[in-house]
Design an enzyme around this catalytic site. Structure first.
Site, short mmCIF file in Angstrom:
data_model
loop_
_atom_site.label_atom_id
_atom_site.label_comp_id
_atom_site.label_asym_id
_atom_site.label_seq_id
_atom_site.Cartn_x
_atom_site.Cartn_y
_atom_site.Cartn_z
N ASN A 1 22.38 32.57 60.22
CA ASN A 1 23.71 33.22 60.21
C ASN A 1 23.77 34.45 61.10
O ASN A 1 24.82 34.82 61.61
CB ASN A 1 24.14 33.54 58.78
CG ASN A 1 23.19 34.48 58.06
OD1 ASN A 1 22.04 34.65 58.45
ND2 ASN A 1 23.69 35.10 57.01
N GLU B 1 14.82 39.44 52.13
CA GLU B 1 16.28 39.68 52.12
C GLU B 1 16.92 38.35 51.74
O GLU B 1 17.03 37.44 52.57
CB GLU B 1 16.74 40.13 53.50
CG GLU B 1 16.11 41.42 53.97
CD GLU B 1 16.53 42.63 53.13
OE1 GLU B 1 15.97 43.71 53.34
OE2 GLU B 1 17.42 42.47 52.28
N CYS C 1 25.28 37.27 53.73
CA CYS C 1 24.76 37.51 52.38
C CYS C 1 25.43 38.72 51.73
O CYS C 1 25.20 38.98 50.55
CB CYS C 1 23.25 37.70 52.43
SG CYS C 1 22.75 39.07 53.46
N GLU D 1 15.30 47.22 55.12
CA GLU D 1 15.29 47.09 56.58
C GLU D 1 16.21 48.12 57.19
O GLU D 1 17.30 48.37 56.66
CB GLU D 1 15.71 45.67 56.97
CG GLU D 1 14.72 44.63 56.44
CD GLU D 1 14.96 43.22 56.99
OE1 GLU D 1 16.12 42.76 57.00
OE2 GLU D 1 13.97 42.59 57.40
N1 NDP Z 1 20.57 36.11 52.50
C1 NDP Z 1 20.90 35.63 53.68
O1 NDP Z 1 21.10 36.35 54.66
C2 NDP Z 1 21.03 34.18 53.83
C3 NDP Z 1 21.29 33.39 52.73
N2 NDP Z 1 21.40 32.04 52.87
C4 NDP Z 1 21.70 31.23 51.69
O2 NDP Z 1 20.89 30.06 51.75
C5 NDP Z 1 21.71 28.92 51.69
C6 NDP Z 1 21.11 27.83 52.50
O3 NDP Z 1 21.02 28.27 53.85
P1 NDP Z 1 19.79 27.84 54.67
O4 NDP Z 1 19.93 28.10 56.11
O5 NDP Z 1 19.47 26.43 54.27
O6 NDP Z 1 18.72 28.89 54.17
P2 NDP Z 1 17.17 28.61 54.06
O7 NDP Z 1 16.66 29.68 53.20
O8 NDP Z 1 16.91 27.19 53.72
O9 NDP Z 1 16.61 28.82 55.59
C7 NDP Z 1 16.32 30.10 56.06
C8 NDP Z 1 15.06 29.99 56.92
O10 NDP Z 1 13.98 29.55 56.11
C9 NDP Z 1 13.37 28.37 56.67
N3 NDP Z 1 12.87 27.55 55.57
C10 NDP Z 1 13.52 26.62 54.84
N4 NDP Z 1 12.69 26.11 53.90
C11 NDP Z 1 11.49 26.74 54.04
C12 NDP Z 1 10.22 26.67 53.38
N5 NDP Z 1 10.03 25.84 52.35
N6 NDP Z 1 9.21 27.47 53.81
C13 NDP Z 1 9.39 28.31 54.86
N7 NDP Z 1 10.58 28.44 55.52
C14 NDP Z 1 11.60 27.65 55.11
C15 NDP Z 1 14.50 27.74 57.44
O11 NDP Z 1 13.96 26.86 58.40
P3 NDP Z 1 14.88 25.59 58.87
O12 NDP Z 1 16.01 26.15 59.59
O13 NDP Z 1 13.98 24.78 59.75
O14 NDP Z 1 15.28 24.86 57.63
C16 NDP Z 1 15.17 28.97 58.05
O15 NDP Z 1 14.43 29.41 59.17
C17 NDP Z 1 23.05 29.40 52.25
O16 NDP Z 1 24.10 28.56 51.80
C18 NDP Z 1 23.13 30.77 51.65
O17 NDP Z 1 23.56 30.69 50.31
C19 NDP Z 1 21.21 31.43 54.07
C20 NDP Z 1 20.98 32.21 55.21
C21 NDP Z 1 20.91 33.64 55.17
O1 LIG Z 2 21.86 38.02 56.45
C1 LIG Z 2 22.95 38.55 56.50
O2 LIG Z 2 23.98 38.06 56.05
C2 LIG Z 2 23.01 39.89 57.19
O3 LIG Z 2 21.91 40.66 56.76
C3 LIG Z 2 24.28 40.61 56.89
S1 LIG Z 2 24.45 42.01 57.90
O4 LIG Z 2 23.19 42.79 57.89
O5 LIG Z 2 24.73 41.53 59.25
O6 LIG Z 2 25.56 42.76 57.29
#
Ligand code: NDP
Ligand SMILES: O=C(O)[C@H](O)CS(=O)(=O)O
Length: 477
Positions: A152, A251, A285, A459
């Protein structure tokens, strides 16, 4: 766009490296293939770890000034190439070009911040309680850091992790999200141009994310894991990191309450909600996830909000003026549609939007749901889409309890003018971050992070570099 920044091979030990197989990267708006990227094997990840470990031996012994100067060169190259980096980011992630440019500069602000923080890693001299012994406190870089980043914010999350790591004297192995590896590889290209030595930064795109995570957490050479992503994956990595007692910065997911009290400035609250909710089409997030509006303002709030939501332009992120773009993939689209349907099946009312755009199948219309109740999935899950879930309330005590009724604890927001109430909210909201009369609280000088199941570590800010340092105490007689 500057084709020099479009890299399809992995970056290991200062070299651009192919893999036995590749994976396609598509544009979320139309699913057109934009690149075929090296799909690194576990062996290649292990090569990157070895390279980072070798580089650590020299990089950790450079002076803070040398590291600061190299980080500044990287910062300057990123800002000089911001337009091209933004275009690349929009093509692979989908967000509006204006937002992508904002992300590039936001990420660069962390690098700039840590060029300065690098120079302030100081120790202490402590008066000894025991005769003439001298107590010295030293700080040393933890070592090789495994970094796993989400789709994202594919550039800013890398900048926010790599810059304190390098400033502290650590080296890194980065596994970007498979949806968005190109921004990470472009950042590596500019790190190379800046003269950051080989092995200090390594980028290993891979669709074998679970295996790569296992390789990073099982290696005794990797002393820390820094992850941004979903809470379930974060929990797996925390468990795996125990094998080598690695430090972790996590995070994770959020579920931000956005509370509009009866004395709120309605226009300011609507503006704050629009900024928080629709940034990245709701895929952050820290987006407002549950919107609690005092019953005295409820109808007027809806009217103001509806006017602004109806003005939002949908389309390709590259098109001027577009605010709502495609979600990252079909999985994300189906999740949001599921949450909308479960809410309406349970009694919520659609005031705006509610389905996929008729014109653009990968875009979900900006949506307002009214009369949402606490038992609905859209209240307990992180929506990650352009959907406002409105929940009316009447009582201050009830609302703080309701706001805290989640396993998440990342961001929270409230609009009120009452000073006593503000003090109480800051004290009682169980979140790592509280925004009062604002919907945007992320910046490089503030500690970004959560509590409960939203993770650990911070961070940015003066706290951000501590996660990449160990303290050593020397007692000298
Ligand atoms: N807090 C935040 O900023 C974020 C929250 N989310 C939440 O997560 C949900 C799913 O999003 P998603 O992108 O699937 O997030 P994920 O947590 O699945 O992916 C985030 C990263 O982790 C990697 N990953 C996935 N599974 C593993 C594993 N078992 N071990 C190590 N690394 C792994 C992914 O690789 P790969 O891309 O190859 O799968 C990607 O690089 C979203 O709908 C949202 O709710 C998602 C993104 C950011
Ligand atoms: O993972 C995210 O959604 C980002 O940390 C949000 S922000 O830092 O760009 O506000």
């Amino acid at each position: 766009m500057n084709k020099e920044l479009l890299k399809e091979r992995a970056y290991i030990d200062g070299q651009w490296v192919s893999a036995d197989k590749t994976f396609d990267v598509d544009n979320p708006f139309d699913n057109g293939i934009i690149a075929s990227v090296a799909d690194c094997s576990v062996e290649q990840v292990e090569q990157a770890i070895d390279s980072a470990n070798t580089a650590f031996k020299s990089w950790s012994k450079t002076t803070a000034k040398e590291r600061s100067n190299l980080l500044h060169k990287w910062y300057s190259l990123i800002t000089d190439n911001a337009d091209d980096l933004a275009e690349l980011l929009t093509i692979e992630q989908g967000k509006p070009l204006e937002e992508a440019k904002g992300e590039i500069l936001y990420g660069a602000s962390y690098i700039k911040w840590f060029t300065e923080e690098a120079l302030r890693v100081n120790g202490d001299l402590i008066p000894s309680p025991d005769g003439d012994k001298q107590i010295e406190i030293h700080k040393f870089p933890v070592g090789v850091v495994g970094i796993i980043t989400p789709w994202n914010f594919p550039q800013a999350m890398i900048a926010r992790k790599v810059s304190p790591a390098l400033a502290a004297g650590c080296t890194v192995v980065i596994k970007p999200a498979s949806e968005t590896p190109l921004s990470a590889l472009a950042m590596a290209a500019l790190a190379d141009q800046a003269g950051i030595p080989k092995g200090v930064v390594n980028v290993v795109p891979s669709t074998s994310s679970s295996e790569v995570g296992q390789a990073l957490t099982s290696s005794p050479l990797v002393r820390k894991i820094s992850f941004t992503g979903s809470t379930p994956v974060g929990k797996k990595l925390i468990a795996q990191s125990a094998e080598n007692v690695q430090k972790v910065t996590m995070e994770l997911g959020g579920n931000a309450p956005f509370i509009v009290f009866d004395d709120a400035d309605i226009n300011a609250a609507v503006d704050g909600l629009m900024a928080s909710k629709f940034r990245n089409s709701g895929q952050t997030c820290v987006c407002a996830n549950r919107v609690f509006v005092h019953e005295n303002l409820y109808q007027e709030f809806i009217k103001h909000l509806g006017n602004q939501v109806n003005d939002l332009k949908l389309g390709n992120g590259l098109s001027k003026g577009v605010k709502i773009t495609a979600l990252i993939n079909q999985k994300g689209i189906e999740k949001v549609l599921r949450l909308i349907k479960q809410a309406t099946d349970s009694g919520a009312e659609i005031l705006a939007g509610g389905s996929q755009s008729k014109e653009f199948k990968n875009i979900i219309q900006p949506t307002i749901l009214s009369n949402v109740t606490q038992d609905m999935d859209i209240v307990s899950e992180e929506i990650f889409g352009p959907v406002i879930a409105l929940i009316p309330f009447s009582d201050d005590d009830e609302i703080i309890e309701a706001a805290n009724n989640t396993s998440a604890g990342l961001a929270s927001y409230a609009y009120t003018q009452d000073r006593k109430r503000i003090k109480r909210l800051v004290r009682d909201l169980e979140y790592g971050m509280v925004g009062i009369n604002t919907g945007m609280l992320s910046n490089e000088m503030a500690p970004f992070g959560g509590v409960k199941e939203s993770g650990m570590g911070r961070e940015g800010s003066k706290y951000g570099i501590s996660d990449y340092l160990d303290i050593k105490y020397a007692c000298i007689d």
